[in-house]
Design an enzyme around this catalytic site. Structure first.
Site, PDB file in Angstrom:
ATOM      1  N   HIS A  95      51.778 -50.926 -52.310  1.00 10.37           N
ATOM      2  CA  HIS A  95      50.835 -50.101 -53.068  1.00 10.37           C
ATOM      3  C   HIS A  95      51.082 -50.197 -54.574  1.00 10.37           C
ATOM      4  O   HIS A  95      52.212 -50.043 -55.050  1.00 10.37           O
ATOM      5  CB  HIS A  95      50.937 -48.640 -52.622  1.00 10.37           C
ATOM      6  CG  HIS A  95      49.900 -47.758 -53.241  1.00 10.37           C
ATOM      7  ND1 HIS A  95      48.616 -47.664 -52.741  1.00 10.37           N
ATOM      8  CD2 HIS A  95      49.938 -46.959 -54.329  1.00 10.37           C
ATOM      9  CE1 HIS A  95      47.922 -46.835 -53.485  1.00 10.37           C
ATOM     10  NE2 HIS A  95      48.702 -46.389 -54.468  1.00 10.37           N
ATOM     11  N   HIS A 123      51.161 -33.952 -55.858  1.00  5.68           N
ATOM     12  CA  HIS A 123      50.011 -34.058 -54.963  1.00  5.68           C
ATOM     13  C   HIS A 123      50.088 -35.412 -54.270  1.00  5.68           C
ATOM     14  O   HIS A 123      50.904 -36.263 -54.613  1.00  5.68           O
ATOM     15  CB  HIS A 123      48.687 -33.890 -55.711  1.00  5.68           C
ATOM     16  CG  HIS A 123      48.312 -35.059 -56.562  1.00  5.68           C
ATOM     17  ND1 HIS A 123      48.815 -35.251 -57.821  1.00  5.68           N
ATOM     18  CD2 HIS A 123      47.493 -36.108 -56.330  1.00  5.68           C
ATOM     19  CE1 HIS A 123      48.314 -36.356 -58.343  1.00  5.68           C
ATOM     20  NE2 HIS A 123      47.509 -36.903 -57.455  1.00  5.68           N
TER      21      HIS A 123
END
Length: 385
Positions: free
Chosen positions: A263, A336
């Site tokens: 990623h 988050h």
């Protein structure tokens, strides 16, 4: 701007006599930034660009703050902003700090009886819905879905829409907006590893040159007030210009994504920068190709910046219950990450069709009264299992 542009008629040497066919002089204007140390353009006008007849009105358009200090994650349903006829009245500030203001707009009509100039900020206008023409003192640019329109501060412009169905995501920046420095060499040219190049940047190509006298209203924004100024001559009277300071368009569809075996972090999506925030473009792309890769982003803590994500189109893999036109705000100070189930769903996926614009600010964003009208205050609980 990353490169030099010339349009119309200009003299061979700046600051020298440039005469009209009747022998009178064109009026030269230096349109510069950062005093005399930044990007600039020299333009040549049919008439002096200084002829103010009167100032009719002055009124505030300052954002009204609902929450100045908060640590709550929000979702805002942007398409709930109601369309309005007038371009300026349709602009609703939803998030703001001393460096920038994020605005949603759904204008139904073109600007007809006035021109507009923002002296406070560069404007980055993202076209979510609509087509038309940006008309400026330095030329015109056609626009369509997915275009970023970069309008430098001080540019006088109108905006023409082809239909009434228009949705705009606007970032007003009190800091100059540039292409990322790491994408450019020491000459200013975009490098080979940049996700876009000069061929992708659309410069003004159509110059409107008027030579009219009358009452021409320019609504000028300065320090969050609008001044309705009346000029004696048409503001689109430029016969030619050259330089680096001019409006341009760049399509999000021309952003070439950078991918890897695992990623990749948000900086690979960066499209614009200032010294106070960055703008990133998330576009359709192949996912990571390590055999054990997890395409969903990892949980991360926003320690130094507020993260704003404007969802444009496609399947937003890391979020649950997110639609086009939604805005998520993840404030600095708390972590988050993917919504429950998103990580598992992402494994084995080979590509995404998502389209989104991200703004990361280095100062906290205040939430406005307009934002609270479209806010989902339960969003902070959306990570609960």
């Amino acid at each position: 701007m990353p490169f030099y542009h010339k349009l119309g008629k200009i003299p061979p040497k700046r600051h020298t006599q440039f005469r009209k066919p009747d022998g009178s002089l064109y009026a030269e204007q230096l349109f510069g930034t950062v005093g005399f140390d930044g990007m600039y353009t020299n333009s040549y006008h049919e008439q002096r660009p200084t002829q103010v007849k009167e100032i009719r009105k002055q009124y505030s358009v300052a954002p009204k703050i609902a929450k100045a200090n908060h640590i709550q994650s929000y979702r805002f349903r942007g398409f709930q902003v109601k369309p309005e006829k007038d371009y300026l009245e349709s602009r609703k500030a939803v998030l703001t700090n001393s460096d920038c203001t994020i605005v949603l707009a759904a204008p139904k009509e073109s600007t007809r009886d006035y021109f507009y100039k923002n002296t406070d900020a560069d404007e980055l206008i993202f076209i979510h819905k609509g087509t038309g023409k940006l008309r400026t003192m330095l030329g015109n640019i056609d626009f369509k879905y997915g275009d970023y329109l970069l309008v430098p501060r001080g540019i006088i412009y109108k905006i023409d829409f082809d239909t009434e169905d228009n949705r705009l995501f606007i970032v007003e920046s009190k800091r100059p907006i540039y292409t990322p420095k790491r994408y450019r060499n020491w000459f200013g040219q975009l490098l080979e590893h940049s996700p876009f190049c000069e061929r992708d940047i659309r410069r003004p190509q159509e110059l409107e040159t008027n030579n009219e006298n009358g009452d021409f209203i320019i609504k000028v924004k300065k320090q969050d007030d609008i001044f309705e100024m009346v000029y004696a001559s048409h503001p689109f009277d430029v016969v030619g210009y050259d330089g680096y300071n001019y409006p341009y368009a760049f399509s999000i569809h021309d952003f070439e994504p950078i991918t890897g075996r695992i990623h990749q972090p948000p900086p690979v999506h960066q499209t614009f920068e200032t010294d106070a925030f960055v703008v990133c473009s998330f576009v359709p792309r192949l996912y990571d190709y390590h055999p054990d890769s997890i395409p969903a982003p990892y949980n991360h803590s926003n320690i130094d910046s507020d993260e704003v994500l404007y969802y444009v189109d496609g399947d937003f893999m890391s979020r649950n219950d997110i639609d086009a036109g939604h805005i998520s705000l993840h404030p600095a100070g708390i972590p988050h990450g993917p919504h429950p189930g998103a990580t598992e769903r992402s494994i084995g996926k080979t590509k995404t069709d998502e389209l989104a614009v991200m703004v990361d600010t280095f100062k906290p964003l205040m939430v406005t009264e307009e934002a609270m009208k479209i806010a989902d205050e339960e969003y902070l609980k959306s990570w609960l299992e």
